[in-house]
Design a protein around this motif. Structure first.
Motif, PDB file in Angstrom:
ATOM      1  N   UNK A  12       0.789  -1.224   0.000  1.00  0.00           N
ATOM      2  CA  UNK A  12       0.000   0.000   0.000  1.00  0.00           C
ATOM      3  C   UNK A  12       0.816   1.267   0.000  1.00  0.00           C
ATOM      4  N   UNK A  13       2.102   1.146   0.337  1.00  0.00           N
ATOM      5  CA  UNK A  13       2.957   2.335   0.338  1.00  0.00           C
ATOM      6  C   UNK A  13       3.299   2.739  -1.089  1.00  0.00           C
ATOM      7  N   UNK A  14       3.751   3.975  -1.227  1.00  0.00           N
ATOM      8  CA  UNK A  14       4.131   4.480  -2.552  1.00  0.00           C
ATOM      9  C   UNK A  14       5.238   3.631  -3.161  1.00  0.00           C
ATOM     10  N   UNK A  15       6.273   3.318  -2.374  1.00  0.00           N
ATOM     11  CA  UNK A  15       7.398   2.535  -2.902  1.00  0.00           C
ATOM     12  C   UNK A  15       6.921   1.149  -3.344  1.00  0.00           C
ATOM     13  N   UNK A  16       6.048   0.539  -2.573  1.00  0.00           N
ATOM     14  CA  UNK A  16       5.517  -0.777  -2.920  1.00  0.00           C
ATOM     15  C   UNK A  16       4.705  -0.722  -4.208  1.00  0.00           C
ATOM     16  N   UNK A  17       3.856   0.279  -4.329  1.00  0.00           N
ATOM     17  CA  UNK A  17       2.929   0.352  -5.467  1.00  0.00           C
ATOM     18  C   UNK A  17       3.668   0.550  -6.791  1.00  0.00           C
ATOM     19  N   UNK A  18       4.607   1.505  -6.821  1.00  0.00           N
ATOM     20  CA  UNK A  18       5.277   1.779  -8.095  1.00  0.00           C
ATOM     21  C   UNK A  18       6.241   0.651  -8.468  1.00  0.00           C
ATOM     22  N   UNK A  19       6.855   0.050  -7.459  1.00  0.00           N
ATOM     23  CA  UNK A  19       7.738  -1.073  -7.750  1.00  0.00           C
ATOM     24  C   UNK A  19       6.918  -2.253  -8.275  1.00  0.00           C
ATOM     25  N   UNK A  20       5.779  -2.521  -7.646  1.00  0.00           N
ATOM     26  CA  UNK A  20       4.943  -3.636  -8.096  1.00  0.00           C
ATOM     27  C   UNK A  20       4.478  -3.406  -9.526  1.00  0.00           C
ATOM     28  N   UNK A  21       4.134  -2.186  -9.868  1.00  0.00           N
ATOM     29  CA  UNK A  21       3.702  -1.881 -11.237  1.00  0.00           C
ATOM     30  C   UNK A  21       4.825  -2.167 -12.237  1.00  0.00           C
ATOM     31  N   UNK A  22       6.028  -1.754 -11.906  1.00  0.00           N
ATOM     32  CA  UNK A  22       7.176  -1.992 -12.777  1.00  0.00           C
ATOM     33  C   UNK A  22       7.446  -3.487 -12.927  1.00  0.00           C
ATOM     34  N   UNK A  23       7.473  -4.194 -11.817  1.00  0.00           N
ATOM     35  CA  UNK A  23       7.893  -5.584 -11.847  1.00  0.00           C
ATOM     36  C   UNK A  23       6.803  -6.510 -12.388  1.00  0.00           C
ATOM     37  N   UNK A  24       5.529  -6.170 -12.165  1.00  0.00           N
ATOM     38  CA  UNK A  24       4.452  -6.951 -12.782  1.00  0.00           C
ATOM     39  C   UNK A  24       4.535  -6.832 -14.297  1.00  0.00           C
ATOM     40  N   UNK A  25       4.910  -5.636 -14.762  1.00  0.00           N
ATOM     41  CA  UNK A  25       5.058  -5.435 -16.206  1.00  0.00           C
ATOM     42  C   UNK A  25       6.221  -6.246 -16.770  1.00  0.00           C
ATOM     43  N   UNK A  26       7.190  -6.591 -15.924  1.00  0.00           N
ATOM     44  CA  UNK A  26       8.297  -7.441 -16.337  1.00  0.00           C
ATOM     45  C   UNK A  26       7.945  -8.933 -16.295  1.00  0.00           C
ATOM     46  N   UNK A  27       6.732  -9.240 -15.834  1.00  0.00           N
ATOM     47  CA  UNK A  27       6.300 -10.631 -15.782  1.00  0.00           C
ATOM     48  C   UNK A  27       6.510 -11.303 -14.445  1.00  0.00           C
ATOM     49  N   UNK A  28       6.898 -10.554 -13.418  1.00  0.00           N
ATOM     50  CA  UNK A  28       7.119 -11.141 -12.096  1.00  0.00           C
ATOM     51  C   UNK A  28       5.788 -11.306 -11.366  1.00  0.00           C
TER      52      UNK A  28
END
Length: 563
Positions: A12-28
Motif C-alpha cells: 500500500x505504500x508508494x514505494x511498494x505500489x510503483x515497484x509492483x507496477x514496474x515488476x508486474x510489467x516485467x512478468x514477475x
C-alpha cells in the motif's frame, strides 16, 4: 525466507505500489517479489576478450539463484580492459574506472534496496571495484571468478598478451620486427578470460580467495571450464543462503583477512597493484590498516612458494592444477590468521581441512621455497618519504639490487622514448618519469611503455627507472621503482629532482634516496607550483579533484571524509 528483507516494502505504500507496477510489467509474480532479490553484477563488454564470456555466465548464475529460491536482477557496470581503455587520455582512464564501478554498483543496488550481490569478476579493475562496493554497501555479497584465458605458441615458444605488450616496446626501438609483433598478436590469446600470467587480474583473483570473498578453490580457474561452471552454480546457491544468514562483507573483511591477502600476494610473487587496491577495499570496509607496511611485513615472514610467469617458468594452468590459491594457503597456514571468517560461514582453517597440493615443485613447501626473500619490496628514503615499490621477483645471483646514477628527468613517456631513440639517455642514468601519479595523471598513467622501450634498446640493466606512475605486472630486468609517494603533483621530492642529481637505489636496505642537500631541496621547493588541473570536465576532472593519495588507496571517499 525466515527473516525480513529490506527489499520488501509495506503493501500500500508508494514505494511498494510503483515497484509492483514496474515488476508486474516485467512478468514477475507477487510470490517472486517476496523472494531475496540478488543483483548479478555483470561487466560484460564486446570490446575486450576478458569480458566477452560474461553474459553466458550471468545467465547460468541467474538460473542457480532462481533454483535456490532467489530473484536475480542483472545489472551492468563499466568494463575496463587495460589493453582497450588505455587508448585515450594517456591511458589515464584505467585506475579511475575502478571507482566508477564501485559507484555504479552503489547506485543500482543501494538505490533499489536489493538484498545481496553476486559479482562476476574478470579483468583486474573489476575485482577491486566490486570488492569496494561490497565493503561499502555491507550487504551479503559473493565474488565469482570468471577465469583466465588460454595463451598461445609460435612453434615451441610461448606467447601471451603481456609478451605482446613487452615486444611492442622492443619494436619501438627497432628490436622486434612488425611481422614478428603481428604474428605474436595473432597467437597470444586463444580463449576468453583474463591475462594468463600472474598479473594483476590473477593476483586479485587470488586476493579475493585470501579475503574469503569467493568460494574456496575458485582461483585461478580456466574460463569456461567445467570447474568454473560448477563454481558459478554453487555461488548462485550460496548467495541466497548468505542472505538468509545475513552474512555480510564486513564480518569477513577484517584486518586479519587483509594481512592474509598480503601474504598470499608475496607468496605468489603477484602484482604490486594489489597494494593500492587492498588499501582502497580496507578503507571501504572501515578497517584502518597500512597495506604498504603489511606487504613489507609479509615479505619478511613469507617465502615465494610458486613461480608463475612472468617471474618464473610455470604456467597458470600448472598452478591451477597443483592447487592454486587454496594450495598456497594450505602451505602458508602456519603463518596465516586462519581463524578469520569466510563467505562459507566457516573459518579459513575449516575451509583448509584436507586440502593438499598435487605438485610439490609447482607450489613448494615452506622449507623449500622458490625464493626465500620478498619479491615485492617497499622502499623509503629522501626521494620516497612515504614509499616506492620494486617488484624484484625471484632473486638470482646476477640480479642487480643496487644502482646509483645521475637523474635524467622527463614529464611524460613520449618525450622520454624520443630521447631514448635519439641516443640522449646515457648508460648509468636513473630515468625519472614524473607527473604520472593519481593526481598528476590523473589516474596513474602507465610507465611500463618506457621501461619496455629501454629493455628493447638494450638499456634495461644499464639504466634504472624511478616513477610516480603505475607499472605492469611484468618483472623488469633492471631496477624499476614505481608508485613513488608523495607524487610529483603533490610536491613530493620527485617533483624537485633536476637532471644530474644523484639518485641511489638499494633494494637490500630498502632505500631510495636523492643525494641533494636539504637546503638545496628546500630552496627548490619554494619554486614548486602545483600543476593546473588537466581536465575541466568529465569523469577524469571529477577524479582529479577528489582522489586521495595513493597511500590511502587512491580512494574518492577518503578525501571527502577529511574535508
Amino acid at each position: 525466507m525466515s527473516r525480513p528483507l529490506r527489499s520488501n516494502f509495506e503493501p500500500g505504500s508508494s514505494r511498494w505500489a510503483v515497484r509492483r507496477a514496474q515488476w508486474r510489467a516485467l512478468g514477475l509474480t507477487d510470490a517472486d517479489m517476496e523472494k531475496p532479490k540478488i543483483a548479478v553484477v555483470n561487466t560484460s563488454s564486446e570490446m575486450a576478450i576478458c569480458f566477452s564470456h560474461l553474459d553466458g555466465i550471468a545467465a547460468k548464475a541467474k538460473e542457480a539463484i532462481r533454483a535456490a529460491g532467489g530473484l536475480p536482477f542483472e545489472i551492468r557496470t563499466a568494463a575496463p580492459s587495460d589493453f582497450i581503455i588505455s587508448a585515450g587520455r594517456r591511458a589515464t582512464y584505467i585506475l579511475p574506472t575502478r571507482d566508477l564501478i564501485a559507484n555504479d554498483i552503489e547506485v543500482q543496488v543501494e538505490g533499489a534496496q536489493l538484498d545481496g550481490m553476486l559479482l562476476l569478476t574478470s579483468c583486474d579493475k573489476t575485482v577491486p571495484g566490486q570488492l569496494m562496493a561490497a565493503a561499502r554497501l555491507d550487504i551479503p555479497a559473493l565474488m565469482v571468478i570468471c577465469g583466465y584465458q588460454a595463451s598461445g605458441h609460435i612453434g615451441n615458444e610461448h606467447v601471451d598478451i603481456e609478451e605482446v605488450f613487452l615486444h611492442a616496446g622492443y619494436h619501438a626501438q627497432g628490436n622486434t620486427s612488425l611481422e614478428r609483433l603481428t604474428e605474436m598478436s595473432e597467437q597470444a590469446i586463444r580463449s576468453p578470460g583474463v591475462c594468463s600470467g600472474m598479473g594483476t587480474a590473477n593476483s586479485m583473483h587470488s586476493v579475493t580467495e585470501a579475503l574469503g570473498m569467493c568460494l574456496p578453490g575458485a582461483a585461478p580457474v580456466a574460463a569456461l571450464s567445467a570447474r568454473m561452471w560448477a563454481h558459478v552454480e554453487a555461488s548462485g546457491r550460496r548467495i541466497v543462503e548468505m542472505v538468509e544468514e545475513d552474512l555480510k562483507p564486513r564480518a569477513i573483511l577484517t584486518a586479519g583477512a587483509f594481512r592474509n591477502a598480503a601474504a598470499q600476494v608475496q607468496a605468489q610473487a603477484g602484482s604490486i597493484n594489489c597494494i593500492k587496491h587492498l588499501q582502497a577495499i580496507a578503507l571501504e570496509a572501515g578497517v584502518e590498516i597500512d597495506m604498504a607496511r603489511e606487504f613489507d611485513a609479509a615479505g619478511e615472514r613469507v617465502p615465494v612458494l610458486t613461480a608463475v610467469r612472468p617471474i618464473g617458468p610455470l604456467s597458470i594452468e600448472q598452478f591451477d592444477a597443483a592447487g592454486g590459491a587454496r594450495g598456497v594457503q594450505s602451505r602458508l597456514a602456519p603463518r596465516l590468521e586462519t581463524g578469520v571468517l569466510t563467505c562459507t560461514g566457516a573459518t579459513l582453517a575449516q575451509n583448509l581441512e584436507g586440502v593438499t597440493v598435487s605438485d610439490d615443485n609447482v607450489i613448494r613447501p615452506l622449507d623449500n621455497p622458490w625464493g626465500a626473500e620478498a619479491p615485492i619490496v617497499l622502499l623509503r628514503g629522501s626521494l620516497a618519504p612515504v614509499s616506492g615499490v620494486v617488484k624484484v621477483g625471484l632473486r638470482t645471483a646476477d640480479r642487480n639490487l643496487a644502482f646509483r646514477g645521475p637523474a635524467r628527468v622527463f614529464g611524460d613517456s613520449v618525450s622520454a622514448e624520443a630521447a631514448l631513440k635519439a641516443g640522449t639517455i646515457a648508460p648509468g642514468a636513473v630515468v625519472v618519469l614524473r607527473g604520472q601519479g593519481v593526481r598528476g595523471g590523473p589516474g596513474m598513467g602507465g610507465a611500463s611503455r618506457l621501461v619496455f622501450a629501454l629493455e628493447g634498446a638494450g638499456m634495461g640493466t644499464a639504466c634504472a627507472v624511478v616513477t610516480d606512475g603505475q607499472l605492469s605486472g611484468l618483472v623488469n630486468k633492471g631496477l624499476v621503482v614505481g608508485e613513488v609517494q608523495p607524487e610529483s603533483a603533490e610536491g613530493g621530492p620527485i617533483a624537485l629532482v633536476e637532471d644530474g642529481d644523484m639518485i641511489a637505489i638499494d633494494v637490500t636496505t630498502k632505500r631510495l634516496d636523492l643525494e641533494v642537500p636539504e637546503a638545496v631541496l628546500a630552496e627548490r621547493a619554494t619554486c614548486f607550483t602545483p600543476p593546473e588541473p588537466a581536465h575541466d570536465s568529465g569523469w577524469l576532472s571529477i577524479y582529479e579533484r577528489t582522489v586521495s593519495p595513493l597511500s590511502r588507496g587512491a580512494s574518492l571517499i577518503e578525501r571527502a571524509r577529511t574535508r
